[in-house]
Design a protein around this motif. Structure first.
Motif, PDB file in Angstrom:
ATOM      1  N   CYS A 320    -144.606  11.926 -73.617  1.00  0.00           N
ATOM      2  CA  CYS A 320    -144.718  10.800 -74.562  1.00  0.00           C
ATOM      3  C   CYS A 320    -143.682  10.971 -75.674  1.00  0.00           C
ATOM      4  O   CYS A 320    -143.611  12.019 -76.312  1.00  0.00           O
ATOM      5  CB  CYS A 320    -146.124  10.745 -75.142  1.00  0.00           C
ATOM      6  SG  CYS A 320    -146.300   9.516 -76.459  1.00  0.00           S
ATOM      7  N   GLU A 321    -142.891   9.947 -75.897  1.00  0.00           N
ATOM      8  CA  GLU A 321    -141.804  10.016 -76.877  1.00  0.00           C
ATOM      9  C   GLU A 321    -142.172   9.374 -78.213  1.00  0.00           C
ATOM     10  O   GLU A 321    -141.287   9.056 -79.013  1.00  0.00           O
ATOM     11  CB  GLU A 321    -140.543   9.322 -76.317  1.00  0.00           C
ATOM     12  CG  GLU A 321    -139.971   9.955 -75.064  1.00  0.00           C
ATOM     13  CD  GLU A 321    -139.193  11.234 -75.353  1.00  0.00           C
ATOM     14  OE1 GLU A 321    -139.206  11.696 -76.508  1.00  0.00           O
ATOM     15  OE2 GLU A 321    -138.574  11.755 -74.408  1.00  0.00           O
ATOM     16  N   CYS A 322    -143.466   9.147 -78.459  1.00  0.00           N
ATOM     17  CA  CYS A 322    -143.866   8.524 -79.733  1.00  0.00           C
ATOM     18  C   CYS A 322    -143.232   9.209 -80.943  1.00  0.00           C
ATOM     19  O   CYS A 322    -142.734   8.513 -81.850  1.00  0.00           O
ATOM     20  CB  CYS A 322    -145.389   8.517 -79.879  1.00  0.00           C
ATOM     21  SG  CYS A 322    -146.226   7.215 -78.953  1.00  0.00           S
ATOM     22  N   ILE A 325    -139.693   8.052 -81.281  1.00  0.00           N
ATOM     23  CA  ILE A 325    -139.645   6.604 -81.550  1.00  0.00           C
ATOM     24  C   ILE A 325    -140.006   6.337 -83.006  1.00  0.00           C
ATOM     25  O   ILE A 325    -139.382   5.509 -83.675  1.00  0.00           O
ATOM     26  CB  ILE A 325    -140.598   5.863 -80.579  1.00  0.00           C
ATOM     27  CG1 ILE A 325    -140.018   5.918 -79.159  1.00  0.00           C
ATOM     28  CG2 ILE A 325    -140.811   4.413 -81.010  1.00  0.00           C
ATOM     29  CD1 ILE A 325    -140.993   5.525 -78.078  1.00  0.00           C
ATOM     30  N   CYS A 335    -138.407   6.269 -72.951  1.00  0.00           N
ATOM     31  CA  CYS A 335    -139.525   7.121 -72.542  1.00  0.00           C
ATOM     32  C   CYS A 335    -139.746   6.938 -71.052  1.00  0.00           C
ATOM     33  O   CYS A 335    -139.892   5.804 -70.567  1.00  0.00           O
ATOM     34  CB  CYS A 335    -140.793   6.746 -73.312  1.00  0.00           C
ATOM     35  SG  CYS A 335    -142.253   7.619 -72.719  1.00  0.00           S
ATOM     36  N   LEU A 337    -142.278   7.417 -69.371  1.00  0.00           N
ATOM     37  CA  LEU A 337    -143.622   6.919 -69.037  1.00  0.00           C
ATOM     38  C   LEU A 337    -143.786   5.430 -69.327  1.00  0.00           C
ATOM     39  O   LEU A 337    -144.812   4.837 -68.981  1.00  0.00           O
ATOM     40  CB  LEU A 337    -144.681   7.707 -69.831  1.00  0.00           C
ATOM     41  CG  LEU A 337    -144.622   9.234 -69.708  1.00  0.00           C
ATOM     42  CD1 LEU A 337    -145.735   9.867 -70.526  1.00  0.00           C
ATOM     43  CD2 LEU A 337    -144.745   9.661 -68.250  1.00  0.00           C
ATOM     44  N   PHE A 338    -142.774   4.811 -69.971  1.00  0.00           N
ATOM     45  CA  PHE A 338    -142.889   3.400 -70.377  1.00  0.00           C
ATOM     46  C   PHE A 338    -143.085   2.498 -69.155  1.00  0.00           C
ATOM     47  O   PHE A 338    -142.264   2.489 -68.228  1.00  0.00           O
ATOM     48  CB  PHE A 338    -141.618   2.976 -71.132  1.00  0.00           C
ATOM     49  CG  PHE A 338    -141.636   1.536 -71.584  1.00  0.00           C
ATOM     50  CD1 PHE A 338    -142.332   1.155 -72.717  1.00  0.00           C
ATOM     51  CD2 PHE A 338    -140.960   0.556 -70.866  1.00  0.00           C
ATOM     52  CE1 PHE A 338    -142.350  -0.176 -73.139  1.00  0.00           C
ATOM     53  CE2 PHE A 338    -140.967  -0.772 -71.273  1.00  0.00           C
ATOM     54  CZ  PHE A 338    -141.667  -1.129 -72.411  1.00  0.00           C
ATOM     55  N   CYS A 342    -147.531   4.202 -68.527  1.00  0.00           N
ATOM     56  CA  CYS A 342    -148.005   3.799 -69.856  1.00  0.00           C
ATOM     57  C   CYS A 342    -147.839   2.289 -70.085  1.00  0.00           C
ATOM     58  O   CYS A 342    -146.721   1.768 -70.120  1.00  0.00           O
ATOM     59  CB  CYS A 342    -147.247   4.575 -70.932  1.00  0.00           C
ATOM     60  SG  CYS A 342    -147.871   4.252 -72.586  1.00  0.00           S
ATOM     61  N   MET A 348    -150.672   5.841 -73.010  1.00  0.00           N
ATOM     62  CA  MET A 348    -150.552   7.301 -73.043  1.00  0.00           C
ATOM     63  C   MET A 348    -150.304   7.789 -74.476  1.00  0.00           C
ATOM     64  O   MET A 348    -150.471   8.961 -74.767  1.00  0.00           O
ATOM     65  CB  MET A 348    -149.379   7.762 -72.160  1.00  0.00           C
ATOM     66  CG  MET A 348    -149.390   7.207 -70.758  1.00  0.00           C
ATOM     67  SD  MET A 348    -150.766   7.821 -69.779  1.00  0.00           S
ATOM     68  CE  MET A 348    -150.250   9.496 -69.459  1.00  0.00           C
ATOM     69  N   GLY A 349    -149.846   6.898 -75.343  1.00  0.00           N
ATOM     70  CA  GLY A 349    -149.546   7.286 -76.718  1.00  0.00           C
ATOM     71  C   GLY A 349    -149.917   6.172 -77.674  1.00  0.00           C
ATOM     72  O   GLY A 349    -150.128   5.017 -77.267  1.00  0.00           O
ATOM     73  N   CYS A 351    -148.206   4.507 -79.823  1.00  0.00           N
ATOM     74  CA  CYS A 351    -147.269   3.380 -80.001  1.00  0.00           C
ATOM     75  C   CYS A 351    -147.499   2.273 -78.978  1.00  0.00           C
ATOM     76  O   CYS A 351    -146.993   1.161 -79.137  1.00  0.00           O
ATOM     77  CB  CYS A 351    -145.824   3.859 -79.910  1.00  0.00           C
ATOM     78  SG  CYS A 351    -145.368   5.033 -81.181  1.00  0.00           S
ATOM     79  N   MET A 352    -148.246   2.576 -77.887  1.00  0.00           N
ATOM     80  CA  MET A 352    -148.555   1.542 -76.899  1.00  0.00           C
ATOM     81  C   MET A 352    -149.915   0.903 -77.171  1.00  0.00           C
ATOM     82  O   MET A 352    -150.230  -0.160 -76.636  1.00  0.00           O
ATOM     83  CB  MET A 352    -148.515   2.144 -75.480  1.00  0.00           C
ATOM     84  CG  MET A 352    -148.592   1.142 -74.357  1.00  0.00           C
ATOM     85  SD  MET A 352    -147.233  -0.073 -74.360  1.00  0.00           S
ATOM     86  CE  MET A 352    -146.060   0.689 -73.232  1.00  0.00           C
ATOM     87  N   CYS A 359    -143.833   0.443 -78.815  1.00  0.00           N
ATOM     88  CA  CYS A 359    -143.943   0.377 -77.349  1.00  0.00           C
ATOM     89  C   CYS A 359    -144.730  -0.870 -76.940  1.00  0.00           C
ATOM     90  O   CYS A 359    -144.363  -1.550 -75.970  1.00  0.00           O
ATOM     91  CB  CYS A 359    -144.619   1.633 -76.808  1.00  0.00           C
ATOM     92  SG  CYS A 359    -143.695   3.133 -77.171  1.00  0.00           S
TER      93      CYS A 359
END
Ligand code: SF4
Length: 389
Positions: A320-322, A325, A335, A337-338, A342, A348-349, A351-352, A359
């Motif tokens: 997860c790149e939150c 970001i 990311c 996983l985007f 996710c 998954m994080g 920001c989504m 996200c």
């Protein structure tokens, strides 16, 4: 609808886009960070990025309170509900934010914890009044904007003698986050030429607290409203500052923001809260003087003091790149996983999850699909509700 339609006018948007394109110097970049998730969603919902010249780019900032809350605080909230059998009340978007081991408040509720979604602090007070045998904890979260309602709830509980009410306080402060972003800007951090300052936060704190940004970091600020024309006009104001060699705080959102802000709300906050020496932010680390706790006079209503918990160190979701970001150094599409796995249905994080997360903005409006083919059409009038922030 008055105060909405005129800020989504197609003809005005076209003219603003043409002016920005004419005034932006082709030989330089304009890297503008919109601090607030509300701005991010306005930019994506109305396709504002596509109306800008190629050398003007919006960089998404950390102004989403749910997104910047570190996983350890969600773990802490779950522990409050499970280790002390309290009734934990909070806003809807927090319920789905992943905690350690892919847990969440929603999953803890499904497992039997008494966790309730509320719409306002008045709901929490009502639950406390109706359930005198239960300890009711308000999981308070938000930037300066949402702090006064928490203060009012605390004062009301004290006045009514509600001894079963307490607050798990997670209110954070905008200037500290801005300072951290700017302190780490440069070759290893985000490159910024200007900042679109928060809307709702600024109605409370005013425009004065941003003066350190141009004075210490040489970066201009324009406080911007949340409608698409607000964002476009603010971008033009930043382009003009940069072209003219000016570096100052300007206020585009004059219909709501003054220099001194809301003094009454500021006094209320000063009475009910104290500044924490430091507080952890997702992506930014432990920041000094960046969050609030209840003042000593209200310490008996502080859930962290009333209900000590034991939690293991938080475990971030792998991949997860939150954090990157939220610092503005990566975009959601960077990311892995985007979109898979996710998505807003399977976040998954943070920001989504959040209605202000970057996200979620990329995914919800689908503009990542046509990023290479900007349509350059102005936004159509819409009656979507404005973003909160
Ligand atoms: S797409 Fe999902 S996993 Fe990737 S940074 Fe965003 S929230 Fe985290």
């Amino acid at each position: 609808m008055k105060y909405i339609d005129e800020f989504r006018d197609k003809g005005l948007a076209r003219r603003l886009a043409e002016t920005i394109a004419a005034e932006a110097h082709p030989g330089r970049d304009y890297r503008l960070m919109e601090f607030c998730g509300g701005h991010t969603h306005a930019i994506f919902r109305y396709g504002v990025q596509h109306l800008m010249p190629p050398n003007l780019r919006f960089i998404h900032g950390p102004g989403c309170p749910v997104c910047v809350l570190p996983m350890a605080r969600i773990d802490h909230a779950i522990a409050l509900a499970t280790q002390h059998d309290v009734t934990l009340c909070t806003y809807g978007d927090l319920m789905r934010v992943p905690a350690s081991e892919r847990r969440s408040l929603l999953k803890a509720k499904a497992d039997g914890a008494d966790i309730r979604m509320i719409y306002s602090t008045q709901d929490v007070l009502r639950i406390a009044r109706e359930n005198p045998e239960r300890q009711v904890v308000f999981f308070a979260i938000g930037f300066e904007t949402t702090t006064p309602p928490t203060a009012v709830a605390v004062k009301t509980a004290r006045a009514e003698g509600l001894t079963n009410f307490s607050v798990f306080c997670n209110h954070v402060l905008t200037p500290s986050a801005l300072q951290t972003i700017l302190s780490t800007a440069g070759p290893d951090g985000v490159q910024l030429d200007g900042i679109l300052g928060p809307s709702h936060v600024s109605t409370l704190i005013g425009s004065r607290p941003y003066r350190f940004v141009p004075e210490r970091f040489g970066v201009p600020v324009v406080i911007a409203g949340f409608e698409p024309l607000d964002v476009m006009q603010s971008a033009l104001m930043l382009v003009r500052q940069l072209n003219e060699g000016r570096c100052e705080v300007e206020n585009q959102y004059t219909r709501a923001v003054s220099e001194e802000g809301n003094r009454k709300a500021q006094a209320l906050i000063e009475e009910v809260f104290r500044i924490r020496p430091e507080f952890e932010w997702r992506g930014l680390g432990f920041l000094p003087n960046s969050a609030l706790a209840l003042a000593d006079a209200y310490a008996d209503l502080d859930a962290e003091q009333r209900f000590p918990v034991e939690i293991a160190p938080a475990k971030e979701i792998k991949g997860c790149e939150c954090p990157a970001i939220l610092r503005g150094v990566k975009t959601p599409t960077e990311c892995k996983l985007f979109g898979n796995p996710c998505t807003p249905d399977n976040p998954m994080g943070s920001c989504m999850v959040s209605s202000e997360g970057a996200c979620a903005a990329y995914w919800s409006y689908g503009r990542f699909r046509d990023a290479g083919a900007a349509s350059r059409q102005p936004p159509a009038a819409s009656h979507q509700p404005p973003a909160r922030g």
